[in-house]
Design an enzyme around this catalytic site. Structure first.
Site, mmCIF file in Angstrom:
data_model
loop_
_atom_site.group_PDB
_atom_site.id
_atom_site.type_symbol
_atom_site.label_atom_id
_atom_site.label_comp_id
_atom_site.label_asym_id
_atom_site.label_seq_id
_atom_site.Cartn_x
_atom_site.Cartn_y
_atom_site.Cartn_z
ATOM 1 N N ASN A 1 0.855 -1.193 0.000
ATOM 2 C CA ASN A 1 0.000 0.000 0.000
ATOM 3 C C ASN A 1 0.892 1.245 0.000
ATOM 4 O OD1 ASN A 1 0.557 0.808 2.843
ATOM 5 N ND2 ASN A 1 -0.388 -1.186 3.248
ATOM 6 N N ALA B 1 1.580 1.269 11.699
ATOM 7 C CA ALA B 1 1.820 0.630 10.399
ATOM 8 C C ALA B 1 0.508 0.444 9.650
ATOM 9 C CB ALA B 1 2.488 -0.728 10.609
ATOM 10 N N ASP C 1 -4.274 -6.240 5.108
ATOM 11 C CA ASP C 1 -5.315 -7.057 5.744
ATOM 12 C C ASP C 1 -5.228 -8.514 5.307
ATOM 13 O OD1 ASP C 1 -6.509 -5.077 7.300
ATOM 14 O OD2 ASP C 1 -7.484 -4.225 5.526
ATOM 15 N N PRO D 1 -3.028 -11.695 10.612
ATOM 16 C CA PRO D 1 -3.321 -11.443 12.023
ATOM 17 C C PRO D 1 -3.430 -9.937 12.241
ATOM 18 C CG PRO D 1 -1.017 -12.052 11.719
ATOM 19 C CD PRO D 1 -1.687 -12.247 10.390
ATOM 20 N N ASP D 2 -4.277 -9.520 13.164
ATOM 21 C CA ASP D 2 -4.382 -8.105 13.499
ATOM 22 C C ASP D 2 -3.434 -7.822 14.673
ATOM 23 O OD1 ASP D 2 -5.275 -5.562 14.628
ATOM 24 O OD2 ASP D 2 -6.873 -5.717 13.132
ATOM 25 N N ILE D 3 -2.376 -7.095 14.382
ATOM 26 C CA ILE D 3 -1.331 -6.872 15.399
ATOM 27 C C ILE D 3 -1.875 -6.034 16.542
ATOM 28 C CG2 ILE D 3 0.974 -5.902 15.775
ATOM 29 C CD1 ILE D 3 1.402 -6.448 12.695
ATOM 30 N N PHE E 1 -4.020 3.427 14.949
ATOM 31 C CA PHE E 1 -4.370 4.451 13.978
ATOM 32 C C PHE E 1 -5.536 3.931 13.151
ATOM 33 C CE2 PHE E 1 -1.485 8.100 13.530
ATOM 34 C CZ PHE E 1 -0.632 7.832 14.580
ATOM 35 N N LYS F 1 -11.119 -3.418 18.370
ATOM 36 C CA LYS F 1 -9.739 -3.900 18.528
ATOM 37 C C LYS F 1 -9.293 -3.902 19.984
ATOM 38 C CE LYS F 1 -8.426 -2.735 13.870
ATOM 39 N NZ LYS F 1 -7.395 -3.213 12.960
HETATM 40 O O1 C5P Z 1 -8.445 -2.356 10.498
HETATM 41 P P1 C5P Z 1 -7.538 -1.241 10.114
HETATM 42 O O2 C5P Z 1 -6.420 -1.690 9.249
HETATM 43 O O3 C5P Z 1 -8.208 -0.042 9.580
HETATM 44 O O4 C5P Z 1 -6.920 -0.770 11.529
HETATM 45 C C1 C5P Z 1 -5.908 0.156 11.634
HETATM 46 C C2 C5P Z 1 -5.123 -0.037 12.884
HETATM 47 O O5 C5P Z 1 -4.909 -1.418 13.128
HETATM 48 C C3 C5P Z 1 -3.738 0.554 12.768
HETATM 49 O O6 C5P Z 1 -3.312 0.931 14.058
HETATM 50 C C4 C5P Z 1 -2.908 -0.608 12.238
HETATM 51 O O7 C5P Z 1 -1.548 -0.457 12.569
HETATM 52 C C5 C5P Z 1 -3.551 -1.762 12.973
HETATM 53 N N1 C5P Z 1 -3.511 -3.034 12.253
HETATM 54 C C6 C5P Z 1 -2.713 -4.053 12.724
HETATM 55 N N2 C5P Z 1 -2.698 -5.268 12.089
HETATM 56 C C7 C5P Z 1 -3.491 -5.499 11.029
HETATM 57 C C8 C5P Z 1 -4.307 -4.474 10.537
HETATM 58 C C9 C5P Z 1 -4.303 -3.244 11.165
HETATM 59 O O8 C5P Z 1 -1.986 -3.835 13.698
HETATM 60 N N3 C5P Z 1 -3.468 -6.673 10.434
#
Ligand code: C5P
Length: 400
Positions: free
Chosen positions: A209, A273, A277, A303-305, A323, A341
């Site tokens: 991106n 970051a 997705d 995974p969602d960090i 963010f 989250k």
């Molecule tokens: O869901 P979205 O991508 O809009 O969420 C944004 C926030 O989630 C940011 O803080 C981004 O760093 C974090 N994020 C993450 N891991 C992911 C997707 C988003 O940490 N896989």
């Protein structure tokens, strides 16, 4: 300020060097110690005698002179201070700092330091506007060096424009606030994620991106400037590693999560970051051949960090900040994201076409916490970082 702070003031050769005498006087009146390093050309404008009399300390000029046992070598000089200030900073010293030239005591101390550096450029307007100087300054700022000025006005050479050194009072205010900030998060450990992730499609291609990493890198730098032990976990960006920060370079979301988990425990986690997705399910280790039929890529959710760190049972950082890059319903979507989250604060920003946020220098953000929404004016990404760190420090101070 309780503990006496010390500034190492590097004076390079410009007519504005005379203003340093006033700067030293103001700093001393505010109980900030000043030790001076004078370059050879700086000594054409101010004398070591006047600098020494005002600072009450030895004035250092020579890289190789250690004539008495109380004298300090260049490494000690550069580390013993809390902040290095170059005022005036000539085009020449900025160019040397950018390239890492260390051919005298001043430039050697600047190369050897592990402390924050503030520069106050002063030069003829054409020299300041020259692409070489502008590029040097951009690179230095990218490395975390802070700049004050130059201001616009009449110059000693008779021309008018940008190039005048900022006034001593203004430099002193900036120094004082940098010194106050430098202790605010000491003893704290912070993790910051920044930049995009690259998700392999095959051996040579990837999904990515437009994130530049500028906001995340600026936050890491501001945390380090505030005294936090900071680890920046960065996806692929074109940015230099900020000074004073430990940087872990990663490529994919899975690697970024692993690096974050390895760096825990932490007091503060800031996920800036733009993590992809999805990743490609089982990317082949070879290059996919073009054969007239477009390949179908099967995606798997990454995974969602942020959610993982927010939900970590044993090692959840005390303050987790995310963010939300949105293109519409910016605040509403971000409020939902904070809830989903489980992070403490979320910083919403508009990354829609024309916002200039991705890759740009400025950002317009809304800070959302359990108490509501705070709208911040448009600021540079550096300013957003400094204000965020002030908010974090204030929050942690009131919490304890
Ligand atoms: O869901 P979205 O991508 O809009 O969420 C944004 C926030 O989630 C940011 O803080 C981004 O760093 C974090 N994020 C993450 N891991 C992911 C997707 C988003 O940490 N896989």
């Amino acid at each position: 300020m309780d503990v006496v702070k010390r500034v190492l003031l590097v004076i390079s050769g410009g007519i504005a060097a005379y203003k340093c005498l006033e700067l030293i006087r103001i700093l001393k009146a505010r109980h900030i110690d000043v030790r001076c390093v004078l370059t050879e050309s700086g000594a054409k404008f101010v004398t070591p005698l006047s600098l020494g009399a005002l600072s009450g300390d030895k004035v250092y000029q020579d890289l190789f002179s250690l004539t008495d046992e109380n004298e300090m070598g260049h490494i000690e000089l550069s580390r013993d201070a809390d902040l290095l200030v170059v005022a005036p900073a000539t085009a020449n010293i900025l160019a040397k700092m950018r390239t890492g030239i260390a051919d005298d005591l001043a430039t050697t101390a600047l190369l050897a330091t592990d402390k924050p550096v503030l520069v106050a450029p002063a030069m003829n307007v054409a020299m300041w506007d020259h692409p070489a100087t502008q590029e040097n300054m951009r690179v230095l700022e990218g490395r975390g060096i802070r700049r004050i000025g130059p201001a616009e006005g009449d110059m000693a050479c008779g021309e008018f424009g940008f190039g005048r050194m900022a006034e001593p009072g203004v430099i002193a205010d900036t120094i004082e606030s940098a010194l106050t900030r430098s202790a605010r998060l000491s003893g704290m450990r912070a993790i910051v994620t920044s930049g995009p992730t690259h998700e392999a499609v095959d051996a040579v291609r990837y999904l990515a991106n437009h994130s530049s990493g500028r906001q995340g890198h600026a936050i890491a730098r501001a945390l380090a400037d505030a005294g936090a032990d900071t680890v920046l976990i960065s996806g692929p960006t074109g940015l230099p590693d900020p000074t004073g920060v430990i940087v872990r370079h990663v490529s994919s979301a899975v690697e970024m999560l692993e690096a974050c988990q390895t760096e825990l425990p932490a007091d503060i986690a800031i996920c800036a970051a733009a993590v992809a997705d999805w990743r490609i399910d089982a990317p082949p280790a070879h290059k996919i051949k073009k054969n007239g039929k477009a390949p179908v890529l099967k995606l798997t959710e990454n995974p969602d960090i942020l959610a993982t760190l927010s939900g970590a049972r044993k090692s959840r950082p005390g303050l987790v900040i995310g963010f939300a890059a949105e293109t519409e319903n910016v605040v509403e979507n971000a409020i939902g994201k904070r809830r989903d989250k489980g992070c403490d604060w979320i910083i919403a920003n508009d990354v829609g076409l024309g916002s200039g946020t991705f890759g740009g220098d400025s950002n317009t953000v809304h800070v959302i916490d359990e108490d509501g929404v705070e709208d911040w004016p448009t600021m540079s990404k550096d300013e957003v970082s400094v204000r965020l760190i002030d908010r974090i420090s204030h929050h942690l101070e009131t919490k304890s």
